[in-house]
Scaffold this motif. Structure first.
Motif, PDB file in Angstrom:
ATOM      1  N   PHE A  96       0.838  -1.201   0.000  1.00 49.37           N
ATOM      2  CA  PHE A  96       0.000   0.000   0.000  1.00 49.37           C
ATOM      3  C   PHE A  96       0.874   1.252   0.000  1.00 49.37           C
ATOM      4  O   PHE A  96       0.586   2.219  -0.718  1.00 49.37           O
ATOM      5  N   ILE A 156      -5.600   3.239   6.172  1.00 50.77           N
ATOM      6  CA  ILE A 156      -5.473   1.839   5.778  1.00 50.77           C
ATOM      7  C   ILE A 156      -5.267   1.012   7.042  1.00 50.77           C
ATOM      8  O   ILE A 156      -4.159   0.940   7.582  1.00 50.77           O
ATOM      9  N   VAL A 203      -3.381  -4.836  -3.598  1.00 52.37           N
ATOM     10  CA  VAL A 203      -3.487  -3.389  -3.370  1.00 52.37           C
ATOM     11  C   VAL A 203      -4.057  -2.684  -4.598  1.00 52.37           C
ATOM     12  O   VAL A 203      -4.880  -1.770  -4.475  1.00 52.37           O
ATOM     13  N   TYR A 230      -7.388  -0.327  -4.407  1.00 53.09           N
ATOM     14  CA  TYR A 230      -7.474   1.092  -4.751  1.00 53.09           C
ATOM     15  C   TYR A 230      -8.640   1.346  -5.701  1.00 53.09           C
ATOM     16  O   TYR A 230      -9.427   2.280  -5.508  1.00 53.09           O
TER      17      TYR A 230
END
Length: 268
Positions: A21, A88, A218, A222
Protein backbone atom coordinates in the motif's frame (compact mmCIF):
# COMPACT_ATOMS: atom_id res chain seq x y z
CA UNK A 1 -12.64 17.05 -4.24
CA UNK A 2 -9.60 15.16 -2.94
CA UNK A 3 -6.59 17.22 -1.86
CA UNK A 4 -3.77 17.61 -4.36
CA UNK A 5 -1.58 15.37 -2.20
CA UNK A 6 -3.70 13.13 0.03
CA UNK A 7 -2.16 11.94 3.29
CA UNK A 8 -2.44 8.21 3.95
CA UNK A 9 -1.95 6.52 7.32
CA UNK A 10 -1.01 2.85 6.93
CA UNK A 11 -0.85 0.50 9.90
CA UNK A 12 1.26 -2.63 9.68
CA UNK A 13 3.31 -0.88 7.01
CA UNK A 14 6.61 -2.67 7.52
CA UNK A 15 5.88 -5.66 5.25
CA UNK A 16 3.35 -7.46 3.08
CA UNK A 17 0.14 -5.72 2.06
CA UNK A 18 0.95 -2.70 4.24
CA UNK A 19 4.27 -2.05 2.51
CA UNK A 20 2.62 -2.63 -0.87
CA UNK A 21 0.00 0.00 0.00
CA UNK A 22 2.80 2.42 0.89
CA UNK A 23 4.57 1.90 -2.44
CA UNK A 24 1.36 2.10 -4.46
CA UNK A 25 -0.02 5.23 -2.81
CA UNK A 26 3.33 7.01 -2.92
CA UNK A 27 3.45 6.33 -6.67
CA UNK A 28 -0.03 7.88 -6.95
CA UNK A 29 1.10 11.13 -5.33
CA UNK A 30 0.17 10.53 -1.71
CA UNK A 31 2.17 11.62 1.31
CA UNK A 32 2.37 8.92 3.95
CA UNK A 33 2.37 8.15 7.65
CA UNK A 34 3.76 4.68 8.29
CA UNK A 35 3.30 2.81 11.54
CA UNK A 36 4.29 -0.66 12.76
CA UNK A 37 6.53 -2.11 15.45
CA UNK A 38 9.67 -2.69 13.36
CA UNK A 39 11.28 0.74 13.21
CA UNK A 40 14.22 -0.30 11.04
CA UNK A 41 11.95 -1.59 8.29
CA UNK A 42 9.74 1.48 8.43
CA UNK A 43 12.71 3.82 8.14
CA UNK A 44 14.19 1.87 5.22
CA UNK A 45 10.87 1.90 3.37
CA UNK A 46 10.30 5.58 4.10
CA UNK A 47 13.73 6.56 2.79
CA UNK A 48 13.25 4.54 -0.40
CA UNK A 49 9.86 6.14 -1.06
CA UNK A 50 11.16 9.65 -0.43
CA UNK A 51 13.95 9.12 -2.95
CA UNK A 52 11.77 7.49 -5.59
CA UNK A 53 8.61 9.61 -5.37
CA UNK A 54 9.68 12.85 -3.65
CA UNK A 55 6.87 12.41 -1.16
CA UNK A 56 6.71 13.27 2.51
CA UNK A 57 6.85 10.17 4.69
CA UNK A 58 6.42 10.34 8.47
CA UNK A 59 7.38 7.30 10.53
CA UNK A 60 5.46 6.87 13.79
CA UNK A 61 6.26 3.43 15.22
CA UNK A 62 3.82 1.96 17.70
CA UNK A 63 2.44 -1.33 18.97
CA UNK A 64 -1.31 -1.41 18.45
CA UNK A 65 -1.59 -4.20 21.03
CA UNK A 66 -1.24 -1.38 23.57
CA UNK A 67 -4.75 -0.03 24.24
CA UNK A 68 -3.30 3.50 24.51
CA UNK A 69 -1.61 3.32 21.09
CA UNK A 70 -4.45 4.56 18.83
CA UNK A 71 -4.97 7.72 20.89
CA UNK A 72 -1.24 8.33 21.14
CA UNK A 73 -0.85 7.88 17.39
CA UNK A 74 -3.62 10.35 16.63
CA UNK A 75 -2.16 12.83 19.13
CA UNK A 76 1.20 12.58 17.35
CA UNK A 77 -0.53 13.33 14.06
CA UNK A 78 -2.28 16.36 15.54
CA UNK A 79 0.95 17.69 17.04
CA UNK A 80 2.52 17.59 13.57
CA UNK A 81 -0.49 19.22 11.92
CA UNK A 82 -1.14 16.13 9.80
CA UNK A 83 -4.70 15.53 8.56
CA UNK A 84 -5.34 11.96 7.40
CA UNK A 85 -7.32 11.53 4.17
CA UNK A 86 -6.79 7.78 3.71
CA UNK A 87 -6.77 5.31 6.62
CA UNK A 88 -5.47 1.84 5.78
CA UNK A 89 -6.26 -0.44 8.73
CA UNK A 90 -3.90 -3.22 7.72
CA UNK A 91 -2.10 -4.33 10.89
CA UNK A 92 -2.77 -7.96 11.67
CA UNK A 93 -1.41 -11.44 12.20
CA UNK A 94 -2.56 -14.94 13.06
CA UNK A 95 -2.41 -16.92 16.30
CA UNK A 96 -2.11 -20.61 15.34
CA UNK A 97 -3.41 -23.40 17.52
CA UNK A 98 -6.57 -24.17 19.44
CA UNK A 99 -8.31 -21.54 21.54
CA UNK A 100 -7.76 -22.98 25.02
CA UNK A 101 -4.12 -23.86 24.34
CA UNK A 102 -3.17 -20.19 23.98
CA UNK A 103 -2.72 -17.71 26.84
CA UNK A 104 -5.52 -15.19 27.22
CA UNK A 105 -3.05 -12.29 27.00
CA UNK A 106 -2.19 -13.46 23.48
CA UNK A 107 -5.87 -13.50 22.54
CA UNK A 108 -6.47 -10.11 24.17
CA UNK A 109 -3.60 -8.55 22.22
CA UNK A 110 -4.97 -10.04 19.01
CA UNK A 111 -8.45 -8.60 19.63
CA UNK A 112 -6.91 -5.21 20.40
CA UNK A 113 -4.88 -5.14 17.17
CA UNK A 114 -7.44 -6.59 14.74
CA UNK A 115 -10.75 -5.31 16.16
CA UNK A 116 -10.42 -2.52 18.70
CA UNK A 117 -7.57 -0.50 17.14
CA UNK A 118 -9.12 -0.28 13.63
CA UNK A 119 -12.43 0.84 15.11
CA UNK A 120 -10.80 3.43 17.36
CA UNK A 121 -8.60 4.85 14.61
CA UNK A 122 -11.63 5.22 12.35
CA UNK A 123 -13.57 6.88 15.18
CA UNK A 124 -10.76 9.33 15.89
CA UNK A 125 -10.01 10.22 12.25
CA UNK A 126 -13.55 10.34 10.86
CA UNK A 127 -14.43 13.80 12.25
CA UNK A 128 -11.65 15.40 10.21
CA UNK A 129 -12.69 13.52 7.08
CA UNK A 130 -16.31 14.56 7.55
CA UNK A 131 -15.29 18.17 8.10
CA UNK A 132 -13.27 18.16 4.86
CA UNK A 133 -15.97 16.19 3.00
CA UNK A 134 -13.41 13.69 1.79
CA UNK A 135 -11.95 10.45 3.10
CA UNK A 136 -11.12 6.85 2.33
CA UNK A 137 -10.99 4.00 4.86
CA UNK A 138 -9.76 0.55 3.87
CA UNK A 139 -10.17 -2.16 6.47
CA UNK A 140 -8.06 -5.16 5.47
CA UNK A 141 -10.30 -8.13 6.19
CA UNK A 142 -10.03 -11.52 4.46
CA UNK A 143 -11.82 -14.15 2.44
CA UNK A 144 -11.80 -15.97 5.79
CA UNK A 145 -14.47 -13.54 6.97
CA UNK A 146 -16.88 -14.94 4.35
CA UNK A 147 -16.39 -18.67 4.88
CA UNK A 148 -17.07 -20.92 7.90
CA UNK A 149 -14.55 -20.88 10.71
CA UNK A 150 -12.14 -23.76 11.13
CA UNK A 151 -9.96 -25.35 13.78
CA UNK A 152 -6.83 -23.29 14.45
CA UNK A 153 -6.53 -19.49 14.19
CA UNK A 154 -9.75 -19.45 16.23
CA UNK A 155 -10.22 -15.69 16.38
CA UNK A 156 -8.90 -14.89 12.90
CA UNK A 157 -12.02 -15.49 10.78
CA UNK A 158 -14.19 -13.94 13.51
CA UNK A 159 -12.12 -10.75 13.52
CA UNK A 160 -12.26 -10.51 9.72
CA UNK A 161 -16.04 -11.04 9.69
CA UNK A 162 -16.28 -8.18 12.19
CA UNK A 163 -14.27 -5.88 9.92
CA UNK A 164 -16.57 -6.68 7.00
CA UNK A 165 -19.76 -5.83 8.93
CA UNK A 166 -18.12 -2.80 10.54
CA UNK A 167 -17.10 -1.50 7.11
CA UNK A 168 -20.58 -1.95 5.70
CA UNK A 169 -22.23 0.08 8.45
CA UNK A 170 -19.51 2.73 8.43
CA UNK A 171 -19.82 3.10 4.66
CA UNK A 172 -23.59 3.58 4.83
CA UNK A 173 -23.20 6.21 7.53
CA UNK A 174 -20.62 8.27 5.65
CA UNK A 175 -20.82 7.79 1.89
CA UNK A 176 -23.09 10.82 1.43
CA UNK A 177 -20.29 12.93 2.94
CA UNK A 178 -17.64 12.04 0.37
CA UNK A 179 -16.14 9.23 2.49
CA UNK A 180 -15.73 5.78 0.97
CA UNK A 181 -15.20 2.77 3.22
CA UNK A 182 -14.12 -0.60 1.86
CA UNK A 183 -13.51 -3.98 3.47
CA UNK A 184 -10.68 -5.54 1.47
CA UNK A 185 -10.91 -9.34 1.46
CA UNK A 186 -7.84 -11.04 -0.02
CA UNK A 187 -7.29 -14.78 -0.03
CA UNK A 188 -3.85 -16.34 0.07
CA UNK A 189 -1.30 -13.56 -0.40
CA UNK A 190 2.44 -13.86 -0.90
CA UNK A 191 3.82 -12.28 2.28
CA UNK A 192 5.46 -13.11 5.62
CA UNK A 193 2.12 -14.00 7.24
CA UNK A 194 2.58 -17.77 6.93
CA UNK A 195 6.19 -17.60 8.11
CA UNK A 196 5.07 -15.87 11.31
CA UNK A 197 2.30 -18.42 11.95
CA UNK A 198 4.55 -21.38 11.17
CA UNK A 199 2.42 -22.68 8.29
CA UNK A 200 4.78 -21.97 5.38
CA UNK A 201 5.44 -25.66 4.68
CA UNK A 202 1.71 -26.36 4.55
CA UNK A 203 0.69 -23.53 2.26
CA UNK A 204 3.64 -24.08 -0.09
CA UNK A 205 1.89 -27.27 -1.19
CA UNK A 206 -1.09 -25.30 -2.46
CA UNK A 207 -1.42 -24.60 -6.23
CA UNK A 208 -0.11 -21.31 -7.57
CA UNK A 209 -3.49 -20.18 -8.93
CA UNK A 210 -4.71 -19.75 -5.34
CA UNK A 211 -2.12 -17.06 -4.63
CA UNK A 212 -1.91 -13.32 -5.32
CA UNK A 213 0.91 -10.88 -4.81
CA UNK A 214 0.47 -8.10 -2.29
CA UNK A 215 0.83 -5.62 -5.16
CA UNK A 216 -2.10 -7.18 -7.06
CA UNK A 217 -4.25 -7.08 -3.92
CA UNK A 218 -3.49 -3.39 -3.37
CA UNK A 219 -4.16 -2.49 -7.01
CA UNK A 220 -7.62 -4.08 -6.78
CA UNK A 221 -8.24 -2.39 -3.45
CA UNK A 222 -7.47 1.09 -4.75
CA UNK A 223 -9.81 0.70 -7.69
CA UNK A 224 -12.56 -0.79 -5.49
CA UNK A 225 -12.52 1.94 -2.84
CA UNK A 226 -12.44 4.70 -5.45
CA UNK A 227 -15.53 3.38 -7.20
CA UNK A 228 -17.33 3.12 -3.85
CA UNK A 229 -17.33 -0.67 -3.49
CA UNK A 230 -17.99 -1.49 0.16
CA UNK A 231 -16.76 -5.10 0.25
CA UNK A 232 -14.21 -6.33 -2.25
CA UNK A 233 -12.91 -9.89 -2.52
CA UNK A 234 -9.71 -9.89 -4.57
CA UNK A 235 -9.03 -12.40 -7.33
CA UNK A 236 -11.43 -14.42 -9.46
CA UNK A 237 -10.69 -17.67 -7.62
CA UNK A 238 -11.47 -16.09 -4.24
CA UNK A 239 -14.71 -14.58 -5.55
CA UNK A 240 -15.67 -18.04 -6.85
CA UNK A 241 -15.01 -19.55 -3.41
CA UNK A 242 -17.10 -16.88 -1.70
CA UNK A 243 -20.02 -17.43 -4.10
CA UNK A 244 -19.79 -21.21 -3.81
CA UNK A 245 -19.83 -21.17 0.00
CA UNK A 246 -22.77 -18.77 -0.01
CA UNK A 247 -24.81 -21.24 -2.07
CA UNK A 248 -23.92 -24.28 0.06
CA UNK A 249 -25.98 -25.55 3.00
CA UNK A 250 -24.22 -24.63 6.25
CA UNK A 251 -23.51 -28.25 7.16
CA UNK A 252 -21.76 -28.90 3.85
CA UNK A 253 -19.78 -25.65 4.06
CA UNK A 254 -18.56 -26.53 7.56
CA UNK A 255 -17.56 -30.02 6.45
CA UNK A 256 -15.64 -28.62 3.50
CA UNK A 257 -13.95 -26.01 5.70
CA UNK A 258 -12.90 -28.68 8.22
CA UNK A 259 -11.43 -30.84 5.47
CA UNK A 260 -9.62 -28.15 3.52
CA UNK A 261 -8.31 -26.13 6.47
CA UNK A 262 -5.99 -29.01 7.42
CA UNK A 263 -3.97 -28.07 4.35
CA UNK A 264 -2.96 -24.66 5.70
CA UNK A 265 -3.72 -24.40 9.43
CA UNK A 266 -2.32 -26.01 12.56
CA UNK A 267 -5.14 -26.99 14.92
CA UNK A 268 -2.82 -27.68 17.86
Amino acid sequence: MPPSRPLSLITGASAGIGAAFARDLAARGHDLVLTARRVDRLEALAEALRRQHQCQVTVLPCDLADPAAPEQLCNALAQRGLHVDWLINNAGYGVPGTFEATAWKTHADFIQVLITAPAELAWRLLPGMRQRSYGRIVNVASLAGHVPGSAGHTLYAASKAYLIKFSQSLALENRHLGINVCALCPGFTLSEFHDVTGTRDLVNKMPSYMWQTAEAVVQESYEAVERGEIVHVTGRFNRFIKSLVKLMPDRMALWLSARESKRYRHAD
